[in-house]
Each structure stands twice: as structure tokens, then as C-alpha cells.
Design an enzyme around this catalytic site. Structure first.
Site, PDB file in Angstrom:
ATOM      1  CB  SER A 124      -0.943  -0.041   1.211  1.00  0.00           C
ATOM      2  OG  SER A 124      -1.934   0.943   1.119  1.00  0.00           O
ATOM      3  CG  HIS A 147      -4.391  -1.797  -2.256  1.00  0.00           C
ATOM      4  ND1 HIS A 147      -4.913  -0.659  -1.696  1.00  0.00           N
ATOM      5  CD2 HIS A 147      -3.555  -2.322  -1.328  1.00  0.00           C
ATOM      6  CE1 HIS A 147      -4.423  -0.484  -0.491  1.00  0.00           C
ATOM      7  NE2 HIS A 147      -3.590  -1.480  -0.234  1.00  0.00           N
TER       8      HIS A 147
END
Length: 239
Positions: A124, A147
């Protein structure tokens, strides 16, 4: 010099050595940071682990990296006349976007050579942190999860909210592409992949895959990271 004087000097040196070691241990325990000096170069070690903590405190049983600790240390490193380089060790699940980007921007703006090493994972917001240095490594079993931006808590279902999400995602994607070799088009494709994660959208890159995608520079370990940083310090140039 008398025997008594020699013994006093020896005791004083041992006391100072013990105090320095105690201070180093405290620095590692409280902040996950340490300054290493091996005669060749004085290198500051920054350990980014667990979850990046933002403006709200996480539970006491969580492993966290607190940005209010890291930011002043990076400012002090830039101002230091003796510390010559920064090595960033990363094993993080991600965390607060604003705080993670703030740390990444600070690292990227340092005038001294910087190297990162992804160990267990750099997920992330950990991806911008990994690419923020002048040169980056990942161990063969290291992972990077890419993501879209996630939000927790109350979300107002209006167009402005989704526009705000998009701006945050654009900031993250822009930073990653600016500090690595991956194109924005390819990065967004990895972010929005639907067939890889069973309960989420995104992609997981393992070791060499992160290098092949152009996010990380090289597969390697701690020896390689130290070697590259010392090389950069010795030549006085960035990678």
C-alpha cells in the site's frame, strides 16, 4: 602516568562506552532508528515497520511507525555534518496515506545518498516509501501490494467524495512513477487488477516481479544495500 590515573581513565572510557550503547539501544527500542559508524561511512538506519501511524494513535499492541518520530529525525539527518547516508529498511502493511507520503517526500528531498531495502513486505503506502530513495532493493521473498486507495469510517456518498479519492490516488501514482521506472498506465493496471486478490482489487508483486515491473531497482539483501550506499557515499553521487 600513574597506575591510578590509568585505571580512572579506563573506567571513564568504559562508562562512556556503556552510556553510548544504552543510548543506541534506547534509540532502536523507541524509534526503530540507529546511526551506524564503521570507519568507512556514518550511516543512519531508519526502520519502517508495521503500520504507518497518522494523526490518530493506533492500539498499543500494534507495531507502528510514528511519523512524528520519523520526520524530525530526517530533518536532523539533512542538517547533520557527520551522517553521510540513509538506509531505509521496510516491512510494512501500509497505513495512513498523508503520513506515509510525508515521510516519502522527506526521504526523496534529502541531499544525501539514500537506499531502501524491502524485507517482508512493502504494501500500500509502503510502495511510495520504497521508491523514495535514490536506489532500492527487495529480497527475493519480499512482497509489494499495489491497490487503490481505501477509506474507513463514515463516507458521504456524493461525487465530491469520489473526486477526492481520485486526487489521493493520483498523488500516490504520480509519486511512484516519478521515482521509479514504471509507467502510470502500467501502475494503474496493477492497481485495478481484479483476478489476483480474492477479496480485494490490486496486485501482489514478489521479489523479482517488482524489479521486472520497474518499481524496484534490484533484488538483493542487506549486504547489497550497504555496499550500494557506501559506493554512493564514496563517489558523492546519487544512483
Amino acid at each position: 602516568m600513574s597506575t591510578d590515573k590509568k585505571e580512572q581513565n579506563q573506567e571513564q572510557e568504559e562508562k562512556q562506552t556503556g552510556e553510548r550503547q544504552e543510548q543506541r539501544d534506547k534509540q532502536v527500542e523507541e524509534y526503530g532508528q540507529l546511526t551506524l559508524e564503521d570507519g568507512e561511512a556514518k550511516i543512519h538506519l531508519l526502520n519502517i515497520i508495521g503500520e504507518i501511524e497518522g494523526h490518530e494513535c493506533l492500539p498499543s499492541n500494534s507495531k507502528t511507525t510514528k511519523y512524528e518520530h520519523v520526520i524530525p529525525q530526517l530533518a536532523a539527518l539533512e542538517d547533520s555534518k557527520t551522517i553521510q547516508g540513509l538506509l531505509v529498511l521496510i516491512n510494512t502493511v501500509g497505513g495512513d496515506v498523508e503520513s506515509g507520503l510525508a515521510i516519502a517526500e522527506m526521504i526523496a528531498s534529502l541531499s544525501k545518498p539514500t537506499v531502501s531495502l524491502v524485507l517482508g513486505g512493502s504494501h500500500s503506502i509502503g510502495v511510495p516509501l520504497a521508491v523514495s530513495t535514490d536506489y532500492s532493493f527487495i529480497v527475493p521473498t519480499g512482497t509489494m501490494m499495489i491497490h487503490p486507495v481505501r477509506m474507513t469510517g463514515l463516507i458521504i456518498g456524493v461525487a465530491q467524495t469520489f473526486d477526492y479519492f481520485q486526487k489521493i490516488q493520483d498523488r500516490i501514482a504520480g509519486f511512484i512513477t516519478e521515482h521509479s521506472r514504471i509507467s502510470e498506465e502500467r501502475l494503474l493496471k496493477l492497481m485495478l487488477e481484479t483476478g489476483e486478490l480474492t477479496k480485494d482489487v490490486g496486485s501482489v508483486l514478489v521479489g523479482r516481479q517488482a524489479v521486472e515491473e520497474g518499481i524496484i531497482n534490484e533484488v538483493g539483501g542487506i549486504r547489497d544495500a550497504f555496499g550500494k550506499l557506501r559506493e554512493m557515499i564514496g563517489t558523492g553521487t546519487d544512483a
